[in-house]
Design a protein around this motif. Structure first.
Motif, PDB file in Angstrom:
ATOM      1  N   GLU A 252      -4.045   4.077   6.623  1.00  0.00           N
ATOM      2  CA  GLU A 252      -5.590   4.388   6.656  1.00  0.00           C
ATOM      3  C   GLU A 252      -6.132   4.505   5.081  1.00  0.00           C
ATOM      4  OE1 GLU A 252      -5.744   6.850  10.898  1.00  0.00           O
ATOM      5  OE2 GLU A 252      -5.942   7.950   9.066  1.00  0.00           O
ATOM      6  N   ASP A 253      -7.296   3.890   5.119  1.00  0.00           N
ATOM      7  CA  ASP A 253      -7.804   3.606   3.495  1.00  0.00           C
ATOM      8  C   ASP A 253      -8.671   4.848   3.167  1.00  0.00           C
ATOM      9  OD1 ASP A 253      -8.197   2.666   1.137  1.00  0.00           O
ATOM     10  OD2 ASP A 253      -9.444   0.976   1.530  1.00  0.00           O
ATOM     11  N   ARG A 254      -7.886   6.017   2.953  1.00  0.00           N
ATOM     12  CA  ARG A 254      -8.614   7.117   2.678  1.00  0.00           C
ATOM     13  C   ARG A 254      -7.700   7.949   1.635  1.00  0.00           C
ATOM     14  NH1 ARG A 254      -7.972  11.202   6.117  1.00  0.00           N
ATOM     15  NH2 ARG A 254      -6.528  10.585   7.560  1.00  0.00           N
ATOM     16  N   ARG A 259      -5.825   4.697  -5.686  1.00  0.00           N
ATOM     17  CA  ARG A 259      -4.729   3.950  -4.988  1.00  0.00           C
ATOM     18  C   ARG A 259      -4.457   2.640  -5.832  1.00  0.00           C
ATOM     19  NH1 ARG A 259      -5.686  -0.256  -1.918  1.00  0.00           N
ATOM     20  NH2 ARG A 259      -7.657  -0.542  -0.597  1.00  0.00           N
ATOM     21  N   GLU A 263      -3.516  -3.957  -0.943  1.00  0.00           N
ATOM     22  CA  GLU A 263      -3.673  -4.991  -0.181  1.00  0.00           C
ATOM     23  C   GLU A 263      -3.421  -6.692  -0.602  1.00  0.00           C
ATOM     24  OE1 GLU A 263      -7.275  -4.001  -2.416  1.00  0.00           O
ATOM     25  OE2 GLU A 263      -5.855  -2.968  -1.343  1.00  0.00           O
ATOM     26  N   MET A 269      -4.603  -2.110   4.858  1.00  0.00           N
ATOM     27  CA  MET A 269      -5.510  -1.063   4.664  1.00  0.00           C
ATOM     28  C   MET A 269      -6.443  -1.301   5.851  1.00  0.00           C
ATOM     29  SD  MET A 269      -3.895   0.015   2.037  1.00  0.00           S
ATOM     30  CE  MET A 269      -4.746   1.711   1.852  1.00  0.00           C
TER      31      MET A 269
END
Length: 475
Positions: A252-254, A259, A263, A269
């Protein structure tokens, strides 16, 4: 340099997350590196070798067709030697350059019950809580930090809060379902039990815990891995690791502090990891356990041997096809995954004879795997009045396996961090082991003792007995 601190430098991390960071660095994006260490005094030889090799090691991969490849992984820039106070690990976690703390933990290592409450009866967890309380706001007492993930993260986060180092992402790299959400819940409970309100507020405001799904079959390295590495590369690597060629990571792209651009090297992601996670846990992880338990009962050593056995492959195929696929792909909520194709890919991976993944490795931690991997399908099927015969075969295989363990007839040491050994022996000694097994609330949660579960388990247990005795389990 941005740092990703990883806790648990075992084979899986070095065959998975470290590989993605390495490949990103190989593209020229070298702004991220890994610092790693362990929270327990284990893997002494491997850790010593990694330190001597400046964190470098060889990854051997093998395709289902038996093609091997070798790659030197250089993503780990520093290996932290184990010390009881974990001072160096904590210092790195509290450094402003550290933006992510990741960790690989077994399902049982989160100490969560069916309601995601901390299991305070667990000795390691209770000891860490007691030591942390005795240490007061400053931390642990007696020169130790503790070994549970909650104790280690609490020490890192407290040091980070006091140093003003800023926000931090906590990233799970393991098979716990909804791992980010659930580990965060366990962490906040641990901090609350310490009565540290200031830390609790800081963690709530300055950390995030994205859910993630990881996948790569990674057996424990055997001496012949090092022999093949030396023959192929000329390097006497003291810490090689081997894995299948397949690799997947869905996150999860949180992230609250930046980061890596994962990808660019194949990491997916996504907004929600749930459909990928459910497919992987129910199709791959549960089937893997099924094959390991059944293979052990049939006197086999390796997973690929079980996949070549028609009855064992049939158990896994029926479980996925009859029960899992209808749960995960429904008209009101279709799956984004071609589940039949995914099932077939997974089974091909299991059948790879070059991996030589052992039943011992995969069979471990059944008391965590049944509630984590298998129970959700049973609950969903029962809630809709649907049959559970195919899924019931998996816990029936584990019960037969457990009874062998009870009698001292397993050919290897069975490891289960979530098992109460005395309770497991009592279950096997009961006048009605099936009823005792089905009554265990840790295993079954809300369906413990359900007559439909008991009835399905009795039928499945009869089929398992027929299988073990060399008959046709489909009768």
């Amino acid at each position: 340099m941005n740092i990703m601190l990883h806790i648990g430098l075992g084979s899986f991390h070095r065959a998975h997350q470290a590989v993605y960071v390495h490949r990103l660095r190989e593209t020229g994006e070298r702004s991220w590196a890994i610092v790693g260490g362990n929270s327990r005094p284990d893997m002494d030889e491997t850790m010593s070798a990694l330190i001597a090799q400046d964190g470098q090691y060889t990854l051997e991969t093998v395709t289902p067709g038996g093609v091997r490849a070798y790659e030197t992984i250089t993503a780990i820039e520093r290996v932290i030697p184990y010390a009881p106070d974990l001072a160096d690990l904590i210092d790195v976690g509290a450094d402003a350059d550290t933006r992510i703390v990741s960790f690989t933990v077994t399902e049982a290592g989160y100490y969560l019950d069916a309601q995601d409450r901390l299991d305070l009866s667990a000795k390691d967890l209770a000891a860490d809580l007691e030591a942390a309380r005795a240490g007061g706001p400053g931390g642990m007492s007696g020169g130790t930090t503790g070994s549970t993930i909650y104790a280690v993260l609490t020490a890192i986060l407290r040091a980070r809060m006091l140093s003003g180092a800023g926000p931090l992402t906590l990233l799970n790299c393991d098979n716990l379902r909804h791992n980010g959400d659930r580990s965060r819940s366990g962490l906040m409970q641990f901090i609350a039990l310490l009565g540290d309100e200031a830390l609790s507020r800081w963690v709530e405001a300055n950390t995030c815990c994205p859910n993630a799904m990881v996948d790569r079959i990674t057996p424990r390295p055997t001496p012949d891995v090092a022999e093949r590495v030396k023959a192929a590369t000329g390097w006497a690597d003291g810490a090689p690791v081997m894995a299948e060629s397949f690799i997947q990571w869905v996150i999860e792209d949180r992230f609250v502090a930046g980061r890596p651009a994962w990808e660019k090297v194949g990491v997916e992601m996504v907004a929600s990891v749930q459909p990928y996670e459910e497919a992987k846990i129910r199709v791959l992880n549960a089937s893997h356990s099924c094959i390991a338990w059944a293979g052990t009962l049939a006197g086999m050593r390796y997973i690929h041997e079980g996949m070549q056995h028609p009855a064992i492959r049939g158990f896994a195929h029926a479980y996925v096809t009859d029960d899992v696929m209808p749960c995960l792909d429904r008209p009101e909520q279709p799956s984004p995954i071609d589940l039949a194709a995914y099932r077939d890919i997974v089974f091909d991976r299991f059948g790879n004879p070059a991996i030589r993944d052992t039943n011992q490795r995969v069979a471990m931690d059944g008391f965590s795997k049944i509630p984590g991997f298998i129970r959700p399908t049973l609950i969903e099927r029962l809630s809709r009045g649907e049959p559970i015969a195919s899924t019931a075969m998996l816990p029936a295989l584990f019960l037969a396996y457990l009874q062998r363990w009870h009698r001292g007839q397993i050919a290897y040491t069975y490891q289960d961090q979530g098992m109460d050994a005395a309770a497991a022996h009592a279950m096997c000694d009961a006048a009605d082991p099936v009823a005792a097994f089905c009554a265990d609330t840790m295993l079954w949660g809300p369906i413990a003792g359900d007559p439909r579960l008991v009835a399905a388990m009795r039928t499945a247990t009869g089929r398992v007995a027929h299988f073990v005795n060399g008959g046709n389990p489909m009768v």
